[in-house]
Design a protein around this motif. Structure first.
Motif, PDB file in Angstrom:
ATOM      1  N   GLN A   1     -67.033 -50.477  11.173  1.00  0.00           N
ATOM      2  CA  GLN A   1     -66.001 -49.934  11.741  1.00  0.00           C
ATOM      3  C   GLN A   1     -66.008 -49.419  13.213  1.00  0.00           C
ATOM      4  O   GLN A   1     -67.272 -48.015  13.485  1.00  0.00           O
ATOM      5  N   THR A   2     -65.634 -50.038  13.997  1.00  0.00           N
ATOM      6  CA  THR A   2     -65.559 -49.254  15.383  1.00  0.00           C
ATOM      7  C   THR A   2     -64.558 -48.403  15.133  1.00  0.00           C
ATOM      8  O   THR A   2     -64.479 -47.830  14.704  1.00  0.00           O
ATOM      9  N   CYS A   3     -65.146 -47.535  16.730  1.00  0.00           N
ATOM     10  CA  CYS A   3     -64.402 -46.130  16.610  1.00  0.00           C
ATOM     11  C   CYS A   3     -62.963 -46.543  17.458  1.00  0.00           C
ATOM     12  O   CYS A   3     -63.195 -47.366  18.151  1.00  0.00           O
ATOM     13  N   PRO A   4     -61.996 -45.678  17.010  1.00  0.00           N
ATOM     14  CA  PRO A   4     -60.543 -46.001  17.395  1.00  0.00           C
ATOM     15  C   PRO A   4     -60.461 -45.683  19.535  1.00  0.00           C
ATOM     16  O   PRO A   4     -60.029 -46.940  19.992  1.00  0.00           O
ATOM     17  N   VAL A   5     -61.289 -44.581  19.733  1.00  0.00           N
ATOM     18  CA  VAL A   5     -60.766 -43.903  20.452  1.00  0.00           C
ATOM     19  C   VAL A   5     -61.995 -44.377  22.082  1.00  0.00           C
ATOM     20  O   VAL A   5     -62.273 -45.053  23.370  1.00  0.00           O
ATOM     21  N   LYS A   6     -63.596 -44.530  21.255  1.00  0.00           N
ATOM     22  CA  LYS A   6     -64.546 -45.231  22.349  1.00  0.00           C
ATOM     23  C   LYS A   6     -65.782 -45.991  21.576  1.00  0.00           C
ATOM     24  O   LYS A   6     -66.463 -45.115  21.026  1.00  0.00           O
ATOM     25  N   SER A   7     -65.387 -47.272  21.722  1.00  0.00           N
ATOM     26  CA  SER A   7     -66.491 -48.322  20.566  1.00  0.00           C
ATOM     27  C   SER A   7     -67.018 -48.754  21.874  1.00  0.00           C
ATOM     28  O   SER A   7     -68.721 -49.940  20.920  1.00  0.00           O
ATOM     29  N   ASP A   8     -67.253 -48.660  22.792  1.00  0.00           N
ATOM     30  CA  ASP A   8     -68.262 -48.747  23.742  1.00  0.00           C
ATOM     31  C   ASP A   8     -69.520 -48.055  24.254  1.00  0.00           C
ATOM     32  O   ASP A   8     -69.349 -47.255  23.744  1.00  0.00           O
ATOM     33  N   PRO A   9     -70.539 -48.236  24.691  1.00  0.00           N
ATOM     34  CA  PRO A   9     -71.228 -47.763  24.435  1.00  0.00           C
ATOM     35  C   PRO A   9     -71.601 -46.575  25.727  1.00  0.00           C
ATOM     36  O   PRO A   9     -71.039 -46.767  26.989  1.00  0.00           O
ATOM     37  N   TRP A  10     -71.999 -45.252  25.372  1.00  0.00           N
ATOM     38  CA  TRP A  10     -72.252 -44.404  26.285  1.00  0.00           C
ATOM     39  C   TRP A  10     -73.931 -44.512  27.475  1.00  0.00           C
ATOM     40  O   TRP A  10     -74.717 -45.676  26.111  1.00  0.00           O
ATOM     41  N   ARG A  11     -73.508 -44.447  28.155  1.00  0.00           N
ATOM     42  CA  ARG A  11     -75.072 -44.560  28.875  1.00  0.00           C
ATOM     43  C   ARG A  11     -74.937 -43.234  29.861  1.00  0.00           C
ATOM     44  O   ARG A  11     -74.813 -42.673  30.777  1.00  0.00           O
ATOM     45  N   VAL A  12     -76.104 -42.034  28.942  1.00  0.00           N
ATOM     46  CA  VAL A  12     -75.952 -40.997  29.472  1.00  0.00           C
ATOM     47  C   VAL A  12     -77.639 -40.530  29.810  1.00  0.00           C
ATOM     48  O   VAL A  12     -78.573 -41.622  29.098  1.00  0.00           O
ATOM     49  N   VAL A  13     -77.945 -39.891  31.004  1.00  0.00           N
ATOM     50  CA  VAL A  13     -79.350 -39.891  31.421  1.00  0.00           C
ATOM     51  C   VAL A  13     -79.753 -38.449  30.165  1.00  0.00           C
ATOM     52  O   VAL A  13     -78.995 -37.159  30.235  1.00  0.00           O
ATOM     53  N   ILE A  14     -80.720 -38.432  29.824  1.00  0.00           N
ATOM     54  CA  ILE A  14     -81.705 -37.023  29.022  1.00  0.00           C
ATOM     55  C   ILE A  14     -82.577 -36.285  29.616  1.00  0.00           C
ATOM     56  O   ILE A  14     -83.404 -37.060  29.578  1.00  0.00           O
ATOM     57  N   ALA A  15     -82.960 -35.361  30.047  1.00  0.00           N
ATOM     58  CA  ALA A  15     -83.801 -34.803  30.133  1.00  0.00           C
ATOM     59  C   ALA A  15     -84.782 -34.641  29.340  1.00  0.00           C
ATOM     60  O   ALA A  15     -84.454 -34.514  28.093  1.00  0.00           O
ATOM     61  N   PRO A  16     -85.962 -34.311  29.510  1.00  0.00           N
ATOM     62  CA  PRO A  16     -87.670 -34.025  28.444  1.00  0.00           C
ATOM     63  C   PRO A  16     -87.012 -33.098  27.607  1.00  0.00           C
ATOM     64  O   PRO A  16     -86.650 -32.003  28.214  1.00  0.00           O
ATOM     65  N   GLY A  17     -87.328 -33.025  26.892  1.00  0.00           N
ATOM     66  CA  GLY A  17     -87.262 -32.065  25.733  1.00  0.00           C
ATOM     67  C   GLY A  17     -85.350 -31.709  25.511  1.00  0.00           C
ATOM     68  O   GLY A  17     -85.346 -30.839  24.880  1.00  0.00           O
ATOM     69  N   ASP A  18     -84.355 -32.676  26.272  1.00  0.00           N
ATOM     70  CA  ASP A  18     -83.546 -32.062  25.912  1.00  0.00           C
ATOM     71  C   ASP A  18     -82.752 -33.058  24.726  1.00  0.00           C
ATOM     72  O   ASP A  18     -82.873 -33.769  24.474  1.00  0.00           O
ATOM     73  N   THR A  19     -80.842 -32.528  24.818  1.00  0.00           N
ATOM     74  CA  THR A  19     -80.059 -33.039  22.722  1.00  0.00           C
ATOM     75  C   THR A  19     -78.898 -33.844  23.683  1.00  0.00           C
ATOM     76  O   THR A  19     -78.616 -32.348  24.439  1.00  0.00           O
TER      77      THR A  19
END
Length: 140
Positions: free
Chosen positions: A66-84
């Motif tokens: 099932q797709t999510c009702p609020v956010k079905s499109d991709p997130w595009r994020v930048v993640i620093a080294p070692g970060d979550t």
């Protein structure tokens, strides 16, 4: 942002994504008695450079994706080294799940991927059964 500790079920260890330096943990948060569940993912950069990552969260309900009702499109994020990075649970919160087995499904890939579901393999959280009386049972 951290997820609530109570009633949260995530993979016990970091799972591979389709990118070498990205690991992820899909999670399901089910509140007993409510018939509601929220689905998310933690994405961790194990590399030594910041990475742009495309992430999609969805969920399985009785083995049907099932797709999510609020956010079905991709997130595009930048993640620093070692970060979550943590997806927002409120972006994939679903009610009326009494009598259903549910689990989070997530895809993560480096780069500005239009749809990681088409180019990456998914990982899933453990299955959570929400009984007709609202009781929550985790299947490991």
């Amino acid at each position: 942002m951290a997820y609530p500790a109570n009633h949260l079920v995530c993979k016990a260890d970091w799972k591979p994504s389709s990118s070498a330096d990205i690991k992820m943990k899909p999670c399901t948060h089910a509140e007993p008695g409510s018939g509601r569940a929220a689905f998310g993912v933690q994405v961790h950069n194990i590399g030594d450079e910041a990475l742009e990552v495309s992430v999609v969260v969805a969920y399985f309900r009785s083995e049907d994706l099932q797709t999510c009702p609020v956010k079905s499109d991709p997130w595009r994020v930048v993640i620093a080294p070692g970060d979550t990075w943590w997806s927002g649970l409120n972006s994939c919160s679903v009610g009326h799940l009494h009598g259903s087995a549910v689990q989070s499904a997530a895809w993560a890939v480096t780069g500005n991927d239009a749809d990681p579901r088409q180019t990456a393999e998914h990982q899933s959280s453990p299955t959570v059964s929400i009984k007709s009386d609202g009781t929550v049972v985790v299947k490991q």
